[in-house]
Design an enzyme around this catalytic site. Structure first.
Site, PDB file in Angstrom:
ATOM      1  N   GLU A 243       9.900 -14.933 -18.980  1.00 15.00           N
ATOM      2  CA  GLU A 243       9.691 -13.395 -18.817  1.00 15.00           C
ATOM      3  C   GLU A 243       8.752 -12.959 -19.869  1.00 15.00           C
ATOM      4  O   GLU A 243       7.966 -12.169 -19.343  1.00 15.00           O
ATOM      5  CB  GLU A 243      10.959 -12.623 -18.884  1.00 15.00           C
ATOM      6  CG  GLU A 243      10.910 -11.193 -18.721  1.00 15.00           C
ATOM      7  CD  GLU A 243      10.380 -10.701 -17.436  1.00 15.00           C
ATOM      8  OE1 GLU A 243      10.206 -11.407 -16.305  1.00 15.00           O
ATOM      9  OE2 GLU A 243      10.143  -9.475 -17.412  1.00 15.00           O
TER      10      GLU A 243
ATOM     11  N   LYS B  29       3.078  -2.815  -7.197  1.00 19.93           N
ATOM     12  CA  LYS B  29       4.515  -2.817  -7.658  1.00 19.93           C
ATOM     13  C   LYS B  29       5.511  -3.280  -6.526  1.00 19.93           C
ATOM     14  O   LYS B  29       6.330  -4.059  -6.885  1.00 19.93           O
ATOM     15  CB  LYS B  29       4.844  -1.465  -7.739  1.00 19.93           C
ATOM     16  CG  LYS B  29       6.281  -1.279  -8.317  1.00 19.93           C
ATOM     17  CD  LYS B  29       6.582  -1.450  -9.695  1.00 19.93           C
ATOM     18  CE  LYS B  29       7.944  -1.318 -10.220  1.00 19.93           C
ATOM     19  NZ  LYS B  29       7.988  -2.247 -11.577  1.00 19.93           N
TER      20      LYS B  29
ATOM     21  N   CYS C 299       0.683  -1.299   0.117  1.00 18.65           N
ATOM     22  CA  CYS C 299      -0.006  -0.038   0.130  1.00 18.65           C
ATOM     23  C   CYS C 299       0.856   1.193   0.050  1.00 18.65           C
ATOM     24  O   CYS C 299       2.140   0.945   0.181  1.00 18.65           O
ATOM     25  CB  CYS C 299      -0.885   0.118   1.287  1.00 18.65           C
ATOM     26  SG  CYS C 299      -2.033  -1.569   1.364  1.00 18.65           S
TER      27      CYS C 299
ATOM     28  N   HIS D 125       6.509 -32.967 -24.691  1.00 19.20           N
ATOM     29  CA  HIS D 125       6.523 -34.044 -23.465  1.00 19.20           C
ATOM     30  C   HIS D 125       5.104 -33.682 -22.806  1.00 19.20           C
ATOM     31  O   HIS D 125       4.910 -33.865 -21.775  1.00 19.20           O
ATOM     32  CB  HIS D 125       7.621 -34.251 -22.649  1.00 19.20           C
ATOM     33  CG  HIS D 125       8.859 -34.385 -23.158  1.00 19.20           C
ATOM     34  ND1 HIS D 125       8.837 -35.798 -23.558  1.00 19.20           N
ATOM     35  CD2 HIS D 125       9.873 -33.910 -23.423  1.00 19.20           C
ATOM     36  CE1 HIS D 125      10.273 -36.038 -24.110  1.00 19.20           C
ATOM     37  NE2 HIS D 125      10.774 -34.795 -24.146  1.00 19.20           N
TER      38      HIS D 125
ATOM     39  N   ARG E 186       1.756   1.295  -6.043  1.00 19.35           N
ATOM     40  CA  ARG E 186       2.170   0.433  -4.747  1.00 19.35           C
ATOM     41  C   ARG E 186       0.630  -0.431  -4.454  1.00 19.35           C
ATOM     42  O   ARG E 186       0.531  -1.403  -3.684  1.00 19.35           O
ATOM     43  CB  ARG E 186       2.381   1.103  -3.463  1.00 19.35           C
ATOM     44  CG  ARG E 186       3.699   1.886  -3.726  1.00 19.35           C
ATOM     45  CD  ARG E 186       4.081   2.620  -2.350  1.00 19.35           C
ATOM     46  NE  ARG E 186       4.314   1.514  -1.467  1.00 19.35           N
ATOM     47  CZ  ARG E 186       5.475   1.181  -0.902  1.00 19.35           C
ATOM     48  NH1 ARG E 186       6.593   1.546  -1.546  1.00 19.35           N
ATOM     49  NH2 ARG E 186       5.661   0.449   0.024  1.00 19.35           N
TER      50      ARG E 186
ATOM     51  N   TRP F   1      -3.863  -1.937  -1.409  1.00 16.91           N
ATOM     52  CA  TRP F   1      -3.718  -3.251  -2.223  1.00 16.91           C
ATOM     53  C   TRP F   1      -4.278  -4.210  -1.115  1.00 16.91           C
ATOM     54  O   TRP F   1      -3.699  -4.621  -0.167  1.00 16.91           O
ATOM     55  CB  TRP F   1      -2.306  -3.471  -2.397  1.00 16.91           C
ATOM     56  CG  TRP F   1      -2.316  -4.843  -3.299  1.00 16.91           C
ATOM     57  CD1 TRP F   1      -2.474  -4.963  -4.835  1.00 16.91           C
ATOM     58  CD2 TRP F   1      -1.833  -6.196  -2.833  1.00 16.91           C
ATOM     59  NE1 TRP F   1      -2.421  -6.344  -5.065  1.00 16.91           N
ATOM     60  CE2 TRP F   1      -1.865  -6.910  -3.918  1.00 16.91           C
ATOM     61  CE3 TRP F   1      -1.496  -6.647  -1.730  1.00 16.91           C
ATOM     62  CZ2 TRP F   1      -1.609  -8.366  -4.043  1.00 16.91           C
ATOM     63  CZ3 TRP F   1      -1.076  -8.202  -1.450  1.00 16.91           C
ATOM     64  CH2 TRP F   1      -1.278  -8.815  -2.433  1.00 16.91           C
TER      65      TRP F   1
ATOM     66  N   GLU G 238       0.530 -10.544 -17.104  1.00 16.79           N
ATOM     67  CA  GLU G 238       0.219  -9.686 -16.284  1.00 16.79           C
ATOM     68  C   GLU G 238      -0.344  -8.434 -16.655  1.00 16.79           C
ATOM     69  O   GLU G 238      -1.151  -7.809 -15.905  1.00 16.79           O
ATOM     70  CB  GLU G 238       1.464  -9.378 -15.241  1.00 16.79           C
ATOM     71  CG  GLU G 238       2.448  -8.466 -16.064  1.00 16.79           C
ATOM     72  CD  GLU G 238       3.741  -8.413 -14.910  1.00 16.79           C
ATOM     73  OE1 GLU G 238       3.366  -8.163 -13.739  1.00 16.79           O
ATOM     74  OE2 GLU G 238       4.887  -8.500 -15.440  1.00 16.79           O
TER      75      GLU G 238
ATOM     76  N   LYS H  78       5.286 -10.972 -18.541  1.00 18.76           N
ATOM     77  CA  LYS H  78       4.671  -9.837 -19.096  1.00 18.76           C
ATOM     78  C   LYS H  78       3.251  -9.793 -19.729  1.00 18.76           C
ATOM     79  O   LYS H  78       2.535  -9.047 -19.477  1.00 18.76           O
ATOM     80  CB  LYS H  78       5.626  -9.129 -20.126  1.00 18.76           C
ATOM     81  CG  LYS H  78       6.896  -8.738 -19.668  1.00 18.76           C
ATOM     82  CD  LYS H  78       7.118  -7.625 -18.934  1.00 18.76           C
ATOM     83  CE  LYS H  78       7.043  -7.899 -17.483  1.00 18.76           C
ATOM     84  NZ  LYS H  78       8.203  -7.890 -16.639  1.00 18.76           N
TER      85      LYS H  78
ATOM     86  N   ASN I 232       0.803   0.749   6.326  1.00 19.02           N
ATOM     87  CA  ASN I 232       1.215  -0.443   5.075  1.00 19.02           C
ATOM     88  C   ASN I 232       1.869  -1.631   5.694  1.00 19.02           C
ATOM     89  O   ASN I 232       2.998  -1.148   6.684  1.00 19.02           O
ATOM     90  CB  ASN I 232       2.069   0.493   4.228  1.00 19.02           C
ATOM     91  CG  ASN I 232       2.842  -0.675   3.154  1.00 19.02           C
ATOM     92  OD1 ASN I 232       2.176  -1.544   2.843  1.00 19.02           O
ATOM     93  ND2 ASN I 232       4.223  -0.218   2.941  1.00 19.02           N
ATOM     94  N   GLY I 233       1.376  -2.726   5.544  1.00 17.16           N
ATOM     95  CA  GLY I 233       1.905  -3.932   6.172  1.00 17.16           C
ATOM     96  C   GLY I 233       0.837  -4.618   6.583  1.00 17.16           C
ATOM     97  O   GLY I 233      -0.139  -4.814   6.120  1.00 17.16           O
TER      98      GLY I 233
END
Ligand code: F6R
Length: 616
Positions: A488, A611, A2, A511, A27, A75, A495, A492, A101-102
């Site tokens: 990667e 983030k 947050c 396979h 955030r 968040w 997300e 991208k 935040n936490g």
């Protein structure tokens, strides 16, 4: 996870609080809120689910007048994203407001105790307990001393917090506290500003105070900040840090979105990082504070990271094993933290890679590795971040603020940082000659120009993005180091476009994942010139035989690829295969961006993500 901001001074608080939240929005952005102390001596606030933009619209008619206030962008962890769960949270009297935040890990137990004592809760969050705990101590042992009330309250909490507290009975004062979640404070002639990170403070002060773990602070409207330890003793010389990001670094500067801006900034970021790294003794990496003997003695390297940074770790393994000839274990931090046995040797070096330097899983893993006796070397972007502060040595990648939630420029810069580390180890251990090390370094110096060329070819990504229009899933293939480049690329795409993408080692596809293929199924195959080129071509043929639409990522002039693939994302030839992931990354970033834009999504703020992931 947050973002929190606060201001007390001689200006109106609301403009900074809203601007600060907007710059911290990466955030978290599922709800936001603001609380200001009005001249009539009471707290007034607005909070709502949705983005800061919606909060700003509500504030436009709310008439929040006052020169001290706190604000939050969330968040969600405990409690769904909703108006009632948005911060700030207040105590029963409505005279104490907090932003947090936490995570308060023992909140259930505290909440039950507080409810039994008569407190009434208005939200489902863990954070609200803090407001009620402060209320308890304010009315009890702290006897109206806000700092003491906060100190006693947090001493009952377990978990992590960056906290800003406003109290109607202490006009002008903001009390802050920190444990594990970052908090920075700028003191100026116009008052004090506090924020989760320096992005919101850019342009306010050249030097900021960084609270250390367990510390508290009182901010005054006169621009003074007094710092205290967890026992309430005054701290005379708090930790400070120089801010070298100016305000413009965190603005769009003419680009349509931060992702576009940050993709375009990659050549410059890498040029900056390469400066002054080759001296008369070879690679200069003074940040790695190990003696030559200690470097020579390293017999194992653990690389620990999450997400995109974990992909850098996988590539770092190739660099270190190939050049410095040390075995490397790469672990996702969240997995390492709960493994029964982590087999280190007395000479194991632990490398943590983290853009934000605040990822909780990575920090926990680093602490565990330190406990096992490892030295910790951090590769990070954010100055003064917890990762940097808790490590024995830190390489800052200096990529500038990365605002888009998905990582782009930090990914490639971290890869260059990993290459330095591998070369420095190879040099110290004598596994490469001085000439070989210098040659690799000069090859790295070609990367910014190579990326510049790829950036000019974004039209190829735009065209290729059409192949994803009707897709429900996709496959990214590559061999060797390019299977990581594929992973990667798939991350991208997932997300920001919310389209499923599976990454696989191209040779392994037969396979299992080959069963996914059907006519029109999009496959991105990374097939640059090199020792596995022909093998990868065979894998592409297997896809085409099943009707897949294959987008090749290939070296200029490769007719084999041009004749069989529907689209080709061309990359310029490189002098050494180790450079390929750095170059193809840029095409895959642009491809993901175009697919997401085509689908109508906000590329900078993908749903459900944040983030800086400061919870485990
Ligand atoms: C993906 C992305 C995330 C981060 C991950 C680790 O684009 O940005 O996967 O890489 O959350 O973050 P840091 O590097 O800050 O530790």
């Amino acid at each position: 996870m947050c973002g929190i901001v606060g201001y007390t001074g001689n200006h109106q608080a609301q403009p900074f609080l809203l601007d600060g939240l907007a710059s911290l929005e990466y955030r978290g952005y599922d709800s936001a809120g603001i609380e200001v102390l009005s001249p009539d001596g009471s707290l007034h606030g607005v909070k709502c689910s949705g983005r800061v933009e919606i909060l700003a619209q509500r504030c436009a008619t709310a008439n929040l007048v006052g020169t001290s206030g706190i604000a939050h962008t969330r968040w969600a962890t405990h409690g769904a994203p909703s108006d009632r769960n948005a911060h700030p949270h207040t105590d029963c009297s409505g005279r104490i407001a907090i932003v947090h935040n936490g995570i308060i890990e023992n909140f259930r137990q505290l909440r039950s105790q507080l409810i039994a004592a008569g407190h009434e809760f208005k939200s489902d969050t863990d954070s609200e307990v803090i407001a009620h705990l402060i209320e308890d101590s304010w009315n009890g042992p702290a006897k109206g001393n806000l700092l003491e009330a906060v100190r006693i309250a947090v001493s009952r909490c377990e978990g992590s917090w960056a906290l800003a507290v406003l109290c109607a009975d202490m006009p002008g004062q903001i009390v802050c506290a920190r444990r594990r979640s970052p908090l920075v404070i700028a003191t100026t002639a116009n008052g004090c500003y506090v924020s989760s990170d320096i992005t919101a403070l850019a342009g306010k002060a050249k030097e900021v105070i960084q609270l250390d773990d367990g510390q508290l602070a009182i901010l005054s409207p006169q621009g003074t900040c007094s710092v205290f330890d967890e026992d309430g003793n005054s701290v005379n010389s708090p930790t400070t840090m120089t801010v070298d990001w100016d305000a413009s670094a965190a603005t769009l500067g003419g680009y349509p979105d931060f992702m576009a801006k940050e993709i375009a900034e990659q050549p410059e970021a890498i040029r900056r990082l390469l400066q002054n790294r080759l001296g008369k003794h070879g690679i200069e990496l003074d940040e790695l504070t190990l003696t030559k003997e200690e470097m020579a003695a390293i017999d194992k390297v653990y690389v620990v990271a999450c997400g995109t940074s974990y992909h850098v770790g996988l590539i770092a393994r190739d660099f270190i094993e190939n050049w410095a000839k040390v075995p490397v274990v790469v672990e996702q931090a969240s997995e390492l933290n709960y493994k029964e046995s982590v087999l280190v040797t007395p000479n194991t070096l632990c490398v943590i890679i983290t853009q934000s330097g605040e990822t909780a899983d990575t920090l926990t893993a680093a602490r565990r590795m330190r406990g096992l006796g490892c030295k910790i070397f951090a590769i990070t972007n954010v100055l003064g971040s917890t990762a940097a502060r808790e490590s024995d040595g830190t390489l800052y990648i200096q990529a500038g603020p990365e605002v888009c939630v998905c990582s782009t420029k930090a990914y490639t810069a971290q890869m260059v940082g990993a290459a330095f580390l591998a070369l420095r180890l190879a040099q110290a251990r004598g596994t490469m000659t001085r000439e070989e090390v210098e040659k690799k370094f000069h090859e790295l110096e070609t990367v910014p120009n190579l990326i510049d060329q790829v950036l000019q070819r974004s039209w190829q990504d735009k065209e290729a993005s059409r192949a994803f229009r009707r897709a429900h899933s996709s496959l990214f293939l590559g061999r060797g180091v390019n299977s990581t480049a594929a992973a990667e690329g798939a991350l991208k795409l997932k997300e920001i476009s919310y389209l499923h993408a599976e990454a696989y080692a191209a040779g392994e596809m037969k396979h299992g994942p080959i069963a996914l293929l059907e006519p029109g199924f999009p496959v991105v195959a990374i097939v640059p010139q090199g020792h596995v080129h022909d093998k990868t071509i065979s894998n592409i043929q297997e896809c085409i035989a099943r009707g897949a639409t294959v987008i090749g990522v290939a070296t200029d002039g490769d007719e084999d690829v041009a004749t069989i693939c529907s689209n080709v994302l061309w990359v310029p030839p490189v002098t050494d295969e180790f450079l390929v992931p750095l170059v193809v990354a840029v095409h895959l970033q642009m491809l993901a961006r175009y697919v997401a834009i085509d689908r109508g999504y906000d590329v900078d703020k993908p749903r459900n993500l944040a983030k800086s992931v400061t919870v485990e």
